[in-house]
Design a protein around this motif. Structure first.
Motif, PDB file in Angstrom:
ATOM      1  N   ARG A  75      -9.122  -3.267  -6.108  1.00 22.34           N
ATOM      2  CA  ARG A  75      -9.641  -3.005  -4.764  1.00 22.34           C
ATOM      3  C   ARG A  75      -8.847  -1.878  -4.108  1.00 22.34           C
ATOM      4  NH1 ARG A  75      -8.477  -6.572  -1.322  1.00 22.34           N
ATOM      5  NH2 ARG A  75      -7.026  -7.757  -2.603  1.00 22.34           N
ATOM      6  N   CYS A  76      -9.552  -1.037  -3.365  1.00 22.08           N
ATOM      7  CA  CYS A  76      -8.910   0.030  -2.604  1.00 22.08           C
ATOM      8  C   CYS A  76      -8.547  -0.507  -1.219  1.00 22.08           C
ATOM      9  CB  CYS A  76      -9.849   1.230  -2.476  1.00 22.08           C
ATOM     10  SG  CYS A  76      -9.148   2.584  -1.515  1.00 22.08           S
ATOM     11  N   VAL A  77      -7.291  -0.334  -0.840  1.00 19.70           N
ATOM     12  CA  VAL A  77      -6.802  -0.846   0.443  1.00 19.70           C
ATOM     13  C   VAL A  77      -6.323   0.334   1.288  1.00 19.70           C
ATOM     14  CG1 VAL A  77      -5.104  -2.326   1.568  1.00 19.70           C
ATOM     15  CG2 VAL A  77      -6.102  -3.022  -0.610  1.00 19.70           C
ATOM     16  N   SER A  78      -6.825   0.443   2.508  1.00 19.44           N
ATOM     17  CA  SER A  78      -6.406   1.499   3.427  1.00 19.44           C
ATOM     18  C   SER A  78      -5.169   1.060   4.185  1.00 19.44           C
ATOM     19  CB  SER A  78      -7.533   1.824   4.421  1.00 19.44           C
ATOM     20  OG  SER A  78      -8.687   2.255   3.735  1.00 19.44           O
ATOM     21  N   LEU A  79      -4.172   1.935   4.222  1.00 20.19           N
ATOM     22  CA  LEU A  79      -2.902   1.606   4.876  1.00 20.19           C
ATOM     23  C   LEU A  79      -2.530   2.683   5.889  1.00 20.19           C
ATOM     24  CD1 LEU A  79      -0.758   0.619   1.732  1.00 20.19           C
ATOM     25  CD2 LEU A  79      -2.025  -0.919   3.237  1.00 20.19           C
ATOM     26  N   LEU A  80      -1.903   2.249   6.980  1.00 17.19           N
ATOM     27  CA  LEU A  80      -1.257   3.185   7.894  1.00 17.19           C
ATOM     28  C   LEU A  80       0.088   3.534   7.280  1.00 17.19           C
ATOM     29  CD1 LEU A  80      -0.954   4.691  10.591  1.00 17.19           C
ATOM     30  CD2 LEU A  80      -0.047   2.568  11.573  1.00 17.19           C
ATOM     31  N   LYS A  81       0.265   4.781   6.888  1.00 19.76           N
ATOM     32  CA  LYS A  81       1.464   5.211   6.164  1.00 19.76           C
ATOM     33  C   LYS A  81       2.259   6.170   7.044  1.00 19.76           C
ATOM     34  CE  LYS A  81       2.813   7.650   1.937  1.00 19.76           C
ATOM     35  NZ  LYS A  81       2.292   8.379   0.765  1.00 19.76           N
ATOM     36  N   ILE A  82       3.387   5.700   7.541  1.00 14.66           N
ATOM     37  CA  ILE A  82       4.187   6.498   8.472  1.00 14.66           C
ATOM     38  C   ILE A  82       5.678   6.236   8.255  1.00 14.66           C
ATOM     39  CG2 ILE A  82       2.468   6.680  10.311  1.00 14.66           C
ATOM     40  CD1 ILE A  82       3.799   4.292  11.682  1.00 14.66           C
ATOM     41  N   LEU A  83       6.481   7.119   8.810  1.00 12.05           N
ATOM     42  CA  LEU A  83       7.917   6.891   8.913  1.00 12.05           C
ATOM     43  C   LEU A  83       8.226   6.340  10.301  1.00 12.05           C
ATOM     44  CD1 LEU A  83       9.547  10.117   7.392  1.00 12.05           C
ATOM     45  CD2 LEU A  83       8.847   8.035   6.224  1.00 12.05           C
ATOM     46  N   ALA A 123       5.329  13.545   7.579  1.00  6.98           N
ATOM     47  CA  ALA A 123       6.609  13.381   6.881  1.00  6.98           C
ATOM     48  C   ALA A 123       6.535  12.317   5.804  1.00  6.98           C
ATOM     49  CB  ALA A 123       7.704  13.027   7.893  1.00  6.98           C
ATOM     50  N   ALA A 124       5.625  11.357   5.953  1.00  9.67           N
ATOM     51  CA  ALA A 124       5.501  10.272   4.974  1.00  9.67           C
ATOM     52  C   ALA A 124       4.701  10.668   3.750  1.00  9.67           C
ATOM     53  CB  ALA A 124       4.860   9.056   5.641  1.00  9.67           C
ATOM     54  N   LYS A 125       4.073  11.835   3.770  1.00 18.51           N
ATOM     55  CA  LYS A 125       3.176  12.196   2.669  1.00 18.51           C
ATOM     56  C   LYS A 125       3.920  12.430   1.364  1.00 18.51           C
ATOM     57  CE  LYS A 125       3.182  17.193   3.623  1.00 18.51           C
ATOM     58  NZ  LYS A 125       2.388  18.313   4.160  1.00 18.51           N
ATOM     59  N   TYR A 126       5.252  12.657   1.436  1.00 20.38           N
ATOM     60  CA  TYR A 126       6.006  12.912   0.219  1.00 20.38           C
ATOM     61  C   TYR A 126       6.293  11.638  -0.563  1.00 20.38           C
ATOM     62  CZ  TYR A 126       6.671  17.508   2.269  1.00 20.38           C
ATOM     63  OH  TYR A 126       6.446  18.757   2.805  1.00 20.38           O
ATOM     64  N   ASP A 127       6.032  10.490   0.026  1.00 20.08           N
ATOM     65  CA  ASP A 127       6.232   9.241  -0.693  1.00 20.08           C
ATOM     66  C   ASP A 127       4.982   8.931  -1.496  1.00 20.08           C
ATOM     67  OD1 ASP A 127       6.637   6.445  -1.395  1.00 20.08           O
ATOM     68  OD2 ASP A 127       8.302   6.559   0.006  1.00 20.08           O
ATOM     69  N   MET A 147      -5.002  10.614  10.763  1.00 17.43           N
ATOM     70  CA  MET A 147      -3.583  10.815  10.540  1.00 17.43           C
ATOM     71  C   MET A 147      -2.927   9.516  10.076  1.00 17.43           C
ATOM     72  SD  MET A 147      -2.494  13.201  13.765  1.00 17.43           S
ATOM     73  CE  MET A 147      -3.175  12.064  14.960  1.00 17.43           C
ATOM     74  N   GLY A 148      -2.169   9.617   8.991  1.00 14.50           N
ATOM     75  CA  GLY A 148      -1.378   8.484   8.550  1.00 14.50           C
ATOM     76  C   GLY A 148      -2.110   7.457   7.733  1.00 14.50           C
ATOM     77  N   ILE A 149      -3.402   7.661   7.452  1.00 13.25           N
ATOM     78  CA  ILE A 149      -4.138   6.665   6.681  1.00 13.25           C
ATOM     79  C   ILE A 149      -4.187   7.104   5.226  1.00 13.25           C
ATOM     80  CG2 ILE A 149      -6.352   5.510   6.355  1.00 13.25           C
ATOM     81  CD1 ILE A 149      -6.838   5.779   9.326  1.00 13.25           C
ATOM     82  N   CYS A 150      -3.708   6.227   4.347  1.00 14.78           N
ATOM     83  CA  CYS A 150      -3.728   6.508   2.921  1.00 14.78           C
ATOM     84  C   CYS A 150      -4.379   5.335   2.212  1.00 14.78           C
ATOM     85  CB  CYS A 150      -2.309   6.729   2.382  1.00 14.78           C
ATOM     86  SG  CYS A 150      -1.341   5.218   2.351  1.00 14.78           S
TER      87      CYS A 150
END
Length: 421
Positions: free
Chosen positions: A56-64, A15-19, A45-48
């Motif tokens: 720098r590229c930063v990996s984030l947990l991206k969730i609602l 669901a968070a992928k639309y952001d 899942m959820g890592i963007c």
């Protein structure tokens, strides 16, 4: 990790992928638990992936936090009338997931958004509690980006900025008319007011920091030290590219945003009849990012990038060529540019020349006169540049006499383009 948590993660990460506020790095997905072993992963899942100002590229947990929502925005897959599967994390679950992923070296931070549950204040309290618990109870020093609920109280906005590195409030659509049509429950004035609050709090915190060399008596308060950003959906309403860029310029000027993100509208299940049947071409989103770059770093104006058509028709950026090249072909009288004498602002107008190469040219010509061989050492797209520049051993005789023919020669074949390459 329980099965129920995995199911929630699958639903709320999707669901968070639309952001669009976090950009994908495009890295090849690898399974860190596979044959090669190793620590960390670009997948899951959820890592963007997002990028810092220094690249720098930063990996984030991206969730609602949840995809339940009391609003019925026509363009949103999580609207109250949608029949998508629903899930909701407890604040403790988000904290545990973030810490677990961080300790496994999967992520360096958290991007947390949410649908509106009950009301804005209640939802914002939940988001702030996640950030507070990470910072105060677990001494988490990773990056935190919180999506801010515009109708939340000023006190909650202040707390959010205390714990988060970046805050963002989505303006949703380029025009107020579009917002009234597709999201009538949202208030454009309230969104602007909340963005204004974030701006003055960020600036107040900056001013309170000790100046370089000054004696530090106490720790200066921080507030969203990475600033604020926003997102606009492109192609869901009648707004054209000129409308989008006009709104971006106002947002950058009025609220000192770090970034405006553009998200091409994506058709959703059980869509309203007021929405278009298909999404706009993704290259339109790409051209808007390029135009945004020109506005912020190349001293262009909106009128130059997206001039209004005399007949009042929609103003759309050229999809076949980047907006800087399109401007150059519309203005052949501005070329060729002498690379040995032109000022910086003129060099920035040359197709194929980025800010770094312009700085290299200015530095190099202080020691010698540049020649054609020097362009190859810049690792710049020489083919694109040559029709627009002159050097002691190069002059583009007649190259700009037929802009239409030159456009055909310079239009790249279809592919995933870089920014002005």
């Amino acid at each position: 990790m329980t099965v129920s948590t995995l199911e929630k993660l699958a639903i709320l990460a999707d669901a968070a992928k639309y952001d669009a506020s976090c950009a994908s790095s495009g890295a090849r997905k690898q399974d860190s638990l596979g044959k090669g072993g190793g620590i960390g992963s670009t997948g899951g899942m959820g890592i963007c992936h997002s990028y810092t100002p220094d690249g720098r590229c930063v990996s984030l947990l991206k969730i609602l936090l949840t995809n339940f929502c009391v609003y019925d925005c026509a363009y949103c897959v999580n609207r109250v009338s949608s029949n998508v599967p629903r899930a909701r994390f407890r604040t403790g679950e988000v904290v545990a997931l973030t810490l677990d992923f961080y300790k496994r070296n999967y992520i360096e931070g958290l991007f947390l958004s949410s649908g509106i549950i009950r009301n804005g204040d209640y939802t914002m309290e939940q988001l702030v509690e996640v950030a507070r618990c990470l910072r105060e109870d677990h001494q988490f020093r990773g990056y935190i980006h919180l999506k801010t609920i515009p109708e939340a109280s000023p006190e909650l906005l202040a707390l959010a900025g205390r714990y988060a590195d970046r805050l963002s409030i989505n303006v949703e659509l380029p025009t107020e008319a579009g917002l009234q049509q597709l999201a009538p429950q949202k208030d454009a004035g309230g969104i602007r007011d909340a963005m204004g609050q974030l701006r003055w709090r960020i600036e107040e915190a900056k001013q309170a920091r000790p100046k370089p060399g000054a004696k530090r008596l106490a720790r200066a308060p921080t507030f969203a030290s990475a600033g604020q950003s926003t997102q606009m959906i492109v192609g869901a309403d009648a707004a054209d590219d000129r409308d989008v860029l006009d709104t971006s310029v106002r947002l950058y000027g009025d609220y000192h945003l770090k970034r405006v993100y553009y998200s091409a509208f994506s058709p959703i299940p059980d869509a309203s009849k007021v929405l278009p049947l298909k999404s706009p071409p993704l290259v339109r989103e790409h051209r808007l990012y390029q135009a945004d770059w020109l506005l912020r770093f190349y001293e262009f104006e909106v009128d130059e990038i997206a001039p209004r058509a005399a007949d009042g028709s929609a103003t759309l950026l050229d999809l076949d060529i980047d907006p800087k090249l399109a401007w150059a072909l519309r203005n052949p009288a501005c070329f060729p540019v002498d690379l040995n004498t032109a000022p910086r602002e003129t060099l920035l107008r040359v197709p194929g020349l980025g800010t770094r190469n312009v700085d290299k040219i200015l530095s190099a010509r202080g020691h010698r006169r540049l020649r054609l061989d020097d362009l190859a050492r810049l690792r710049a797209p020489v083919k694109k540049m040559l029709p627009f520049v002159q050097l002691p051993d190069h002059h583009p005789h007649g190259a700009l006499d037929r802009p239409d023919r030159l456009r055909t020669l310079l239009a790249p074949p279809p592919r995933q383009a870089g920014l002005f390459d």
